[in-house]
Design an enzyme around this catalytic site. Sequence first.
Site, PDB file in Angstrom:
ATOM      1  N   LYS A 126       0.869  -1.194   0.000  1.00  0.00           N
ATOM      2  CA  LYS A 126       0.000   0.000   0.000  1.00  0.00           C
ATOM      3  C   LYS A 126       0.890   1.222   0.000  1.00  0.00           C
ATOM      4  CE  LYS A 126      -4.443   1.022   0.329  1.00  0.00           C
ATOM      5  NZ  LYS A 126      -5.593   0.209  -0.052  1.00  0.00           N
ATOM      6  N   ASP A 166      -6.888   4.243  -4.723  1.00  0.00           N
ATOM      7  CA  ASP A 166      -7.559   4.114  -3.421  1.00  0.00           C
ATOM      8  C   ASP A 166      -8.189   5.483  -3.198  1.00  0.00           C
ATOM      9  OD1 ASP A 166      -7.603   2.077  -1.009  1.00  0.00           O
ATOM     10  OD2 ASP A 166      -7.346   4.016  -0.074  1.00  0.00           O
TER      11      ASP A 166
HETATM   12  N1  GLU Z   1      -7.262   0.181  -2.954  1.00  0.00           N
HETATM   13  C1  GLU Z   1      -8.027  -0.990  -3.236  1.00  0.00           C
HETATM   14  C2  GLU Z   1      -8.035  -1.905  -2.031  1.00  0.00           C
HETATM   15  O1  GLU Z   1      -8.041  -1.422  -0.915  1.00  0.00           O
HETATM   16  C3  GLU Z   1      -7.599  -1.654  -4.531  1.00  0.00           C
HETATM   17  C4  GLU Z   1      -6.168  -2.096  -4.624  1.00  0.00           C
HETATM   18  C5  GLU Z   1      -5.740  -2.595  -5.992  1.00  0.00           C
HETATM   19  O2  GLU Z   1      -6.554  -2.624  -6.885  1.00  0.00           O
HETATM   20  O3  GLU Z   1      -4.565  -2.953  -6.109  1.00  0.00           O
HETATM   21  O4  GLU Z   1      -8.088  -3.107  -2.109  1.00  0.00           O
END
Ligand code: GLU
Length: 445
Positions: A126, A166
């Site tokens: 992340k 996100d």
């Molecule tokens: N931000 C999204 C999550 O919390 C998607 C992450 C992604 O697609 O890599 O899962």
Amino acid sequence: MEAQIKEFMDGVRMKNPGEDEFLQAVEEVVETVWDFYQENPHYKKAKILERMTEPERVIMFRVPWVDDNGEVHVNRGFRVEFNSAIGPYKGGLRFHPSVTLSGLKFLGFEQTFKNSLTSLPMGGGKGGSDFNPKGKTDFEIMRFCQAFMSELYRHIGPNTDVPAGDIGVGGREIGYLFGQYKKLRNEFTGVLTGKGIEYGGSLIRPEATGYGAIYFVREMLAEKDDSLKGKTVALSGFGNVAWGAATKAVELGAKVVTLSGPDGYIYDAEGVSGDKIDFLLELRASNQDIIKPYADQFGVEFFEGKKPWDQKVDIAIPCAIQNELNKEDCELLIANGCTLIAEASNMGCTAEAAFLASEKISFAPGKAVNAGGVAVSGLEMSQNSMRINWSEEEVDQKLNQIMTNIHKVCVEYGTGFDGSVNYIKGANIGGFVKVADAMMAQGIV
Ligand code: GLU
């Protein structure tokens, strides 16, 4: 057992002082996988949990950029590469003033389990920045994204780390980030997901988190021989997740009555549907981050500074940010007849609220409910590698299958002696096993 968990958590707390959100996420997992961990001493001997709670790598960097008036700004950028046991690090980028290292460590930790649950080969990561996109012009957003990628590009790659969107990072931002990566590397690869359809994106990716959440809720209800037909639903937020969830919930016969923003919430007794759902896209494009214009446009009630959890609904689905539903909110929802809470946001409920909800009603955590977003990111990676595009129906069908399967895994690991399903336990153990076994196979690295 309590004492052993406490000892373990004391160790994590000492290493990560003051990182409350990260500690909250770790504690929830440790508490639910502990018995399973003890029953499998080979994991314990290899210190799998100690290793899983320590990110493999954390990158923190300066992001200097210039606004439209020529003023210089400095933000902080992060990428937490948490676990690569089952695939390249994978997870979104969040641009929001509340972003801290603790927040991103919690999200990266959760992502590892979530990605494992999807059954696709993706590790957990992340990233993001404390940059606030609210009120910024398009050029400012572009310059910030370029400055951010000017450092991030050396740490990521289609087989190393694949970021996505996100909160605060949508299609526009991914476009600017991708453009800068391509320029710096002179390489056109699937290094980011959530891309535009014209340059390697997947159909259904924007809808995926919300659609997936509703598919999961449908399975939770089916488990109790019930369905979404005629149910009233409270959603929070009005971004991508709430938009997708509203669309699919309405399609499956439910009525969505609330949406919210940082300014308060709206109550639409007729139900948020059709043009009203499309209006959310306009609202988001205005970059103002307020929901009140919905109330003005459609003549419905607006509750300033309030959260939607004081309404009488059958189902509540937090779709905004972490810890947005606390114990009092949960008590109120239950007192008003709510029988199901599903987190479409990551850790949308506080630990007390999640505990109370899973004791009294049906409750499912974000890492299971919202896994549809990253699952379709995984499908985008596959399409990029194969250099093909799947149709809308193909992607949606795969998403539906993945969510149904995650629900099955939760039932497999979370069903108690009385037949009730503890989805927190089911999701945590279900996500843990694959990552732990991969780590075991790869030795102490
Ligand atoms: N931000 C999204 C999550 O919390 C998607 C992450 C992604 O697609 O890599 O899962």
